[in-house]
Design a protein around this motif. Structure first.
Motif, short mmCIF file in Angstrom:
data_model
loop_
_atom_site.label_atom_id
_atom_site.label_comp_id
_atom_site.label_asym_id
_atom_site.label_seq_id
_atom_site.Cartn_x
_atom_site.Cartn_y
_atom_site.Cartn_z
N GLN A 65 47.86 82.57 18.03
CA GLN A 65 48.50 81.26 18.16
C GLN A 65 47.98 80.30 17.10
O GLN A 65 46.78 80.21 16.89
CB GLN A 65 48.24 80.68 19.55
CG GLN A 65 48.87 81.48 20.67
CD GLN A 65 50.39 81.47 20.61
OE1 GLN A 65 51.01 80.44 20.35
NE2 GLN A 65 50.99 82.63 20.84
N LEU A 66 48.88 79.57 16.45
CA LEU A 66 48.50 78.64 15.40
C LEU A 66 48.59 77.18 15.85
O LEU A 66 48.40 76.28 15.05
CB LEU A 66 49.40 78.85 14.17
CG LEU A 66 49.41 80.26 13.60
CD1 LEU A 66 50.40 80.34 12.45
CD2 LEU A 66 48.03 80.68 13.15
N GLU A 67 48.84 76.94 17.12
CA GLU A 67 49.07 75.58 17.62
C GLU A 67 47.92 74.60 17.37
O GLU A 67 48.17 73.44 17.13
CB GLU A 67 49.42 75.62 19.10
CG GLU A 67 50.80 76.22 19.31
CD GLU A 67 51.18 76.34 20.76
OE1 GLU A 67 50.48 75.78 21.63
OE2 GLU A 67 52.19 76.99 21.03
N PRO A 68 46.64 75.02 17.41
CA PRO A 68 45.60 74.01 17.16
C PRO A 68 45.59 73.48 15.72
O PRO A 68 45.00 72.45 15.45
CB PRO A 68 44.29 74.74 17.45
CG PRO A 68 44.64 76.07 18.00
CD PRO A 68 46.10 76.29 17.77
N LEU A 69 46.25 74.18 14.80
CA LEU A 69 46.27 73.74 13.41
C LEU A 69 47.21 72.55 13.26
O LEU A 69 48.28 72.51 13.84
CB LEU A 69 46.70 74.89 12.49
CG LEU A 69 45.81 76.13 12.55
CD1 LEU A 69 46.36 77.20 11.62
CD2 LEU A 69 44.38 75.81 12.21
N GLU A 70 46.78 71.58 12.48
CA GLU A 70 47.53 70.34 12.38
C GLU A 70 48.51 70.29 11.21
O GLU A 70 49.42 69.48 11.20
CB GLU A 70 46.56 69.17 12.28
CG GLU A 70 45.75 69.00 13.55
CD GLU A 70 44.81 67.82 13.49
OE1 GLU A 70 44.91 67.01 12.55
OE2 GLU A 70 43.95 67.72 14.38
#
Length: 99
Positions: A65-70
């Motif tokens: 998952q890449l969701e924490p990347l802004e």
């Protein structure tokens, strides 16, 4: 047909990709799930249907998952489980090259 050579193997880049899944999020947004993607594939697919892609966001890569990347250039350390995914994918790719 354009050929791509990788590790001594040639293949046509115009061959079909694996099917994708399309989910409608709302009247203006769809979610595409691709197993494999090619250069500008999503933009070309939506353009073929007379839709304009205004925003494109990758939310997962190799099961991570890449969701924490802004945003572009942002990065995060991988967990042990995520590193196991990367090692498995790399090992499978190496095995495919040997066969």
């Amino acid at each position: 047909t354009t050929d791509v050579a990788r590790n001594g193997r040639h293949r046509a880049v115009t061959q079909r990709t694996l099917p994708c899944r399309v989910d409608r999020v709302d009247d203006y947004c769809i979610r595409l799930t691709l197993v494999e993607g090619r250069n500008r594939q999503v933009r070309k697919m939506t353009a073929a249907l007379d839709y304009v892609t205004t925003d494109l966001m990758r939310v997962e890569f190799m099961g991570i998952q890449l969701e924490p990347l802004e945003g572009p250039g942002d990065w995060a350390l991988l967990s042990n489980d995520e590193m196991d995914i990367v090692r498995t994918v790399l090992a499978n790719a190496a095995d495919e090259r040997l066969t």
